[in-house]
Structure formats: structure tokens, C-alpha cells
Design an enzyme around this catalytic site. Structure first.
Site, PDB file in Angstrom:
ATOM      1  N   MET A 127     -32.895  52.505  24.253  1.00  0.00           N
ATOM      2  CA  MET A 127     -33.035  52.783  25.679  1.00  0.00           C
ATOM      3  C   MET A 127     -32.822  54.265  25.976  1.00  0.00           C
ATOM      4  SD  MET A 127     -29.444  51.076  27.008  1.00  0.00           S
ATOM      5  CE  MET A 127     -29.666  51.593  28.702  1.00  0.00           C
ATOM      6  N   ALA A 130     -30.370  60.702  22.089  1.00  0.00           N
ATOM      7  CA  ALA A 130     -29.806  62.036  22.290  1.00  0.00           C
ATOM      8  C   ALA A 130     -29.770  62.791  20.968  1.00  0.00           C
ATOM      9  CB  ALA A 130     -28.411  61.924  22.905  1.00  0.00           C
ATOM     10  N   SER A 131     -29.202  63.975  21.006  1.00  0.00           N
ATOM     11  CA  SER A 131     -29.249  64.852  19.838  1.00  0.00           C
ATOM     12  C   SER A 131     -28.405  64.351  18.680  1.00  0.00           C
ATOM     13  CB  SER A 131     -28.783  66.254  20.238  1.00  0.00           C
ATOM     14  OG  SER A 131     -27.498  66.199  20.827  1.00  0.00           O
ATOM     15  N   ILE A 132     -27.317  63.630  18.971  1.00  0.00           N
ATOM     16  CA  ILE A 132     -26.400  63.188  17.920  1.00  0.00           C
ATOM     17  C   ILE A 132     -26.497  61.691  17.667  1.00  0.00           C
ATOM     18  CG2 ILE A 132     -23.913  62.828  17.498  1.00  0.00           C
ATOM     19  CD1 ILE A 132     -23.458  65.650  18.437  1.00  0.00           C
ATOM     20  N   ALA A 133     -26.886  60.920  18.663  1.00  0.00           N
ATOM     21  CA  ALA A 133     -26.930  59.457  18.513  1.00  0.00           C
ATOM     22  C   ALA A 133     -28.018  58.888  19.412  1.00  0.00           C
ATOM     23  CB  ALA A 133     -25.571  58.858  18.872  1.00  0.00           C
ATOM     24  N   GLN A 134     -28.304  57.605  19.210  1.00  0.00           N
ATOM     25  CA  GLN A 134     -29.195  56.905  20.127  1.00  0.00           C
ATOM     26  C   GLN A 134     -28.543  55.595  20.548  1.00  0.00           C
ATOM     27  OE1 GLN A 134     -32.800  56.709  17.818  1.00  0.00           O
ATOM     28  NE2 GLN A 134     -32.513  54.557  17.305  1.00  0.00           N
ATOM     29  N   VAL A 135     -29.032  55.041  21.660  1.00  0.00           N
ATOM     30  CA  VAL A 135     -28.374  53.905  22.300  1.00  0.00           C
ATOM     31  C   VAL A 135     -29.350  52.741  22.435  1.00  0.00           C
ATOM     32  CG1 VAL A 135     -27.204  53.109  24.385  1.00  0.00           C
ATOM     33  CG2 VAL A 135     -26.831  55.444  23.563  1.00  0.00           C
ATOM     34  N   LYS A 149     -24.158  52.315  20.566  1.00  0.00           N
ATOM     35  CA  LYS A 149     -24.442  53.716  20.230  1.00  0.00           C
ATOM     36  C   LYS A 149     -24.359  53.891  18.718  1.00  0.00           C
ATOM     37  CE  LYS A 149     -23.020  58.398  21.546  1.00  0.00           C
ATOM     38  NZ  LYS A 149     -22.122  59.169  22.438  1.00  0.00           N
ATOM     39  N   ASP A 284     -18.248  67.338  28.454  1.00  0.00           N
ATOM     40  CA  ASP A 284     -19.695  67.300  28.199  1.00  0.00           C
ATOM     41  C   ASP A 284     -20.398  66.694  29.410  1.00  0.00           C
ATOM     42  OD1 ASP A 284     -21.953  67.803  26.709  1.00  0.00           O
ATOM     43  OD2 ASP A 284     -21.840  65.967  25.540  1.00  0.00           O
TER      44      ASP A 284
END
Length: 546
Positions: A127, A130-135, A149, A284
Site C-alpha cells: 500500500m 518508502a526508501s527503507i521499507a514498504q508497507v 512494515k 522524521d
């Protein structure tokens, strides 16, 4: 070798997207300007896509550190042209995802169970990415909606390579730029390294989320989602799914009749509450991590996610910062100058009157004006010029706080441009200071420290004995240092004396030789007596005991 490969990769991306267009050539020294003009990227044709899209794509390809830099810039329409700022907003949740089957494999390896056993439903397509992880969206067996995540595979290696390159550049800046040491670039990069490496540990993020949730339990200002600890790992985090309007969607917020003035003011209050009440703040807070609960538009509430980066302050920094800000809000520029000097942020020899006048020149134009009328770019330029003039050192421990403040100010500018940031923040800080020095605040501080004092009371005689013993050792150490310094001083004086003797002896012998040389060669017995006397004196100077 990996660093060289990464450096070539960065240069390749710059060339391919022709990012040289964004370099301020007129501000660079002539050698760097020539280097830029002769660099290989000028051989590449400029892509036929808008410059904002080129910049965004380049940052996405370069990785998380560059993406985070772009996320900060995306809130700064006062610093960037509108087309760039709007395009960079897409960095906040539109980074290309990695393969879903890889995400499933990471979840199953981390939680030691198949996805089908962990969740009643699991959406394989992410859904958000991002740069470090996805959800990924999912539903627990008990029917609760959650998000899962997952850390990007291999991302730590890329981050460490980028940090190594940043450290290399920081060392060059510190060693070869006149302002380098004042800016502490190496220390700043190392602090950032700790911060971003910590962000890769989702268990740490879960702990940060739980702490923030406790800090704002029952608050009408902000809501923090619940963490499911039994399904959390260093690479996987499962937490409550939230619903809200993205903070960046100002048009949707207005359609929902949200009280924008109250929303902007609450953003400022949340920031100062975290920093001064809790000394634990979400660091952040770019628009991709902030949503708004609009179920009650007249009383809107923030929702914060992605608590991987948090900041803390020492009591000393917290106190100095609060006193500085209060003096600043009251336009007591002399107090601001005195506090900067007493805290060591500027050299102790700084003239207070000159520093006070410089601060007044920078700060006075921004008071009693809404955010929309303040050129933050010009303010920052003047601030940097003042810092350079007075050798003000960068405080690495406050860099994270300054970044967060920039995010908050940028959000306030978007939500309610007429917001008076200073008058909104001043009452909160004044109330916080009053609570600290009022009897209830002092009593609370005593209660907090009393158990430690009582626990250490039986050890007080031993502590005193060790303190006196250390003083005795310190006296002996100082005496030894004085003896060493005296010895060095004597050796230095002896060396100076020897040099003087050598020079004088050489001069005397040269004079003797000049007097002895004539038109006729002389026997030893025929040498003029003044020449003999000078030669003897010269030899004595060379050979006398030292």
C-alpha cells in the site's frame, strides 16, 4: 573497491539526469566552476522530462539517504521553486516497491510462520513504499486491520557505503575548508549514521512508537497507533492500521472543513511538548508520516506513524535551548548573546555588544509577521553569515532537532500561512519554565532524584575519600607536569643558547679569517694578534660546556 563503485554509481546518476543544472555555479570558486564545466555529465544529452521529475528519479535511484534529503526539501516551497517542491512530495510514499514474494519470504523467516497462519488476509501488493521499507495491508485472525512494515533487502549495505562516502567528504571539508572545523561535519555525519542505522531496526521503531503512545495517552493533540509486539522483529513490524487525511493534502482538509488555524497551532504545541515536556521527539515528521483525523473537523487530531527516528536532549541542552528561545521570543537579544557565550556555542572572547547587534539584525525582521511573509531562505542566509562571523560552532546533538523544526515550520506554512509561529510558541515555553521553577516543579524534581540520593548516602564517606585521594593524585600530577614543563623550558633555553653560540662563533671566526687574509700568505707566527684573539674566542664559543 565498493566505495569506488558506489562513487561511480552516484556520478553516473548525476550524468544521466543532468543534475549539474542544479549546481549554483556562480557561488563556487573558479577551480570548482571550471571542473563542473569540464565534467563528463556535459557530454550527456538532457533528458526530455521536466527537471523536477529528473531530480526525484535521481534521488530515488541513489537511495534512502538522498531520498530523506529530498523529503526535507519537499516542505520548503520558500527555498525551492514550486515545480521542484511539488515533485519531491512524491518521494514521501511513492518510492518504487521491491518484489512482493521477497517481502513474504522476509516476514515468514522473521516470524517463523507462514503468512497464511499469521493473518486472515494479507495484501501482497504494498500500500506504500518508502526508501527503507514498504508497507502491506493485512487483517489479523481476530479481525483487526493492521499494516505490516518490511525492511528493504540489502538496504543496510547501500546506506553504509553512502555514509562512508559522506565521512570522506566531511573529513575533506573539515581539513581543507576554513569553516570546516567550526561546522563539525565529521561529528554530524557520525551522529546521522547512528540515527539512520537505528532506523533499520524495526524493534527499535516499535519501542519508540510505544514510548510516544504512552507520552500522549488520552491526548486530543495526536494519536499514535498500537504496536503488536508478538508479531514484531528487527525486519518486520506489525501495527494498527490508521485512517486519516495526509497532512500534505491541504485541499482535502479544507473540503472536510478542518479548522486549519487550530491544526497549525497544535502542530507547534506537539513539537514543543515533545521537546520540553518529554525530551523525546519524533524526528522524521515529513508529510508522508503525518495524517489528520477529520472525524471532528472543529477539533482535528494528528496521527503520526514511522517513529524510527527520534531525538532526545540532555537536561543541560534542554535548559539552554528553552532559555534561548524565551529570550528570543521576548526580543531580549542581549540575553540570547550571553547564553550563547556561556554555553560555549560561540567563543568566550566574543564581544557581547557586537554579537547582540548581529542577532538583532537577523531576527528583528521576522517578528510579528505571519509565515507567508517571512523569507526563510533569506533568514537562513543571514543566520549562516552571522554564525561564520562569530565562529559559532555547530552543535551536532541539536542537528536532529533543527531538522525537525524545519519540517514543522514547513508544515505550518502549508496548512495556515497566516500562522504567527512566535506568538504561538511563547506561551507554551513560558508556562514550561514557570512549572520548572515553581514549588510543585521543584518538589517533583526532588522526588525524582531523592531515591538516588538516599541510595548513595551510605557510600558518601567512600566517595569523599576517593575525591580527596584524587585531589592528592592531581596535585602530584600537576607537580610532575610543572617539573616536565620546567625541564622542557630549560631544554628550549639551552637549545636557543646553542644556536646563538653557533651563530656568534661563526661570525667571530669569519671575522678572524677576514683579518688574517692579506695579499701575502702568512705563517702562523705572523698572524695579527686581533685575528688570533677572535679565533680563540670563536673556538671557545664552539667548545664551551653547554
Amino acid at each position: 573497491m565498493r566505495r569506488i563503485n558506489r562513487l561511480f554509481q552516484i556520478v553516473w546518476v548525476i550524468c544521466r539526469y543532468r543534475l549539474d543544472e542544479f549546481a549554483p555555479l556562480t557561488l563556487l570558486p573558479l577551480p570548482l566552476r571550471l571542473l563542473f564545466l569540464l565534467a563528463p555529465w556535459r557530454l550527456f544529452p538532457k533528458p526530455q522530462i521536466p527537471r523536477g521529475e529528473r531530480l526525484r528519479r535521481a534521488l530515488e535511484e541513489l537511495g534512502p539517504i538522498f531520498v530523506k534529503f529530498g523529503q526535507i526539501l519537499s516542505t520548503r516551497k520558500d527555498l525551492l521553486p514550486e515545480d521542484l517542491a511539488d515533485e519531491l512530495k512524491r518521494l514521501q510514499d511513492k518510492v518504487p516497491p521491491f518484489a512482493s514474494d521477497m517481502a513474504v519470504r522476509i516476514i515468514e523467516e522473521s516470524l517463523k510462520s507462514p503468512v497464511s497462519e499469521l493473518f486472515a488476509d494479507f495484501q501482497t501488493y504494498p500500500m506504500a513504499s518508502a526508501s527503507i521499507a514498504q508497507v502491506h495491508a493485512a487483517t489479523l485472525k481476530n479481525g483487526k486491520e493492521v499494516v505490516v512494515k518490511v525492511i528493504r533487502p540489502g538496504i543496510e549495505k547501500t546506506i553504509r557505503l553512502d555514509i562512508a562516502l559522506m565521512l570522506l567528504v566531511a573529513r575533506l571539508v573539515e581539513n581543507y575548508w576554513e569553516d570546516g572545523k567550526r561546522l563539525h561535519p565529521v561529528e554530524v555525519v557520525k551522529d546521522y549514521e547512528h540515527t539512520i542505522i537505528d532506523e533499520l531496526d524495526l524493534q527499535r521503531e516499535a519501542a519508540n512508537t510505544s514510548q510516544l503512545k504512552r507520552n500522549f495517552a488520552g491526548s486530543e493533540l495526536i494519536y499514535i497507533p498500537e504496536v503488536y509486539w508478538e508479531m514484531t522483529h528487527s525486519r518486520v513490524l506489525v501495527m494498527e492500521r490508521i485512517y486519516g487525511v495526509p497532512i500534505a493534502d491541504v485541499e482535502q482538509l479544507r473540503k472536510a472543513n478542518v479548522n486549519m488555524k487550530l491544526l497549525a497551532e497544535r502542530g507547534v504545541e506537539i513539537f514543543f511538548t515533545q521537546v520540553f515536556r518529554d525530551s523525546f521527539f519524533h524526528a522524521d515528521m515529513h508529510p508522508g508520516n503525518i495524517f489528520v483525523d477529520v472525524s471532528n473537523p472543529a477539533n482535528p487530531r494528528y496521527i503520526a506513524i514511522d517513529c524510527g527516528i527520534v531525538g532526545t536532549l540532555t537536561p543541560e541542552d534542554q535548559s539552554y535551548l528553552a532559555r534561548n528561545l524565551l529570550a528570543f521570543f521576548r526580543r531580549d537579544y542581549r540575553q540570547v548573546a550571553v547564553l550563547h557565550i556561556s554555553s560555549g556555542w560561540v567563543p568566550g572572547h566574543t564581544r557581547v555588544n557586537e554579537f547582540e547587534a548581529a542577532i538583532r539584525t537577523v531576527c528583528e525582521p521576522i517578528f510579528e509577521r505571519p509565515l507567508k511573509d517571512i523569507s526563510f531562505g533569506q533568514f537562513l542566509m543571514r543566520l549562516f553569515q552571522t554564525a561564520r562571523r562569530f565562529d559559532m560552532e555547530v552543535q551536532p546533538q541539536l542537528v536532529l532537532l533543527q531538522k525537525t523544526l524545519l519540517n514543522i515550520e514547513g508544515l505550518g506554512r502549508q496548512l495556515y500561512p497566516d500562522l504567527d509561529l512566535w506568538s504561538t510558541a511563547q506561551p507554551f515555553l513560558e508556562n514550561w519554565m514557570k512549572q520548572r521553577i515553581a514549588p510543585p516543579g521543584l518538589l517533583k524534581a526532588i522526588k525524582q532524584h531523592a531515591p538516588d540520593w538516599i541510595e548513595q548516602t551510605p557510600e558518601l564517606p567512600q566517595i569523599l575519600y576517593e575525591a580527596f585521594d584524587q585531589l592528592r593524585h592531581l596535585d602530584r600530577y600537576n607537580q610532575a607536569n610543572q617539573d616536565s614543563l620546567a625541564s622542557l623550558s630549560r631544554a628550549f633555553e639551552k637549545d636557543k643558547q646553542q644556536r646563538r653560540d653557533f651563530w656568534l662563533a661563526g661570525l667571530v671566526l669569519a671575522s678572524a679569517a677576514a683579518m688574517a687574509i692579506g695579499d701575502q700568505p702568512l705563517r702562523l707566527t705572523e698572524l695579527p694578534w686581533p685575528s688570533v684573539m677572535l679565533a680563540v674566542a670563536g673556538l671557545y664559543l664552539l667548545m664551551r660546556p653547554k
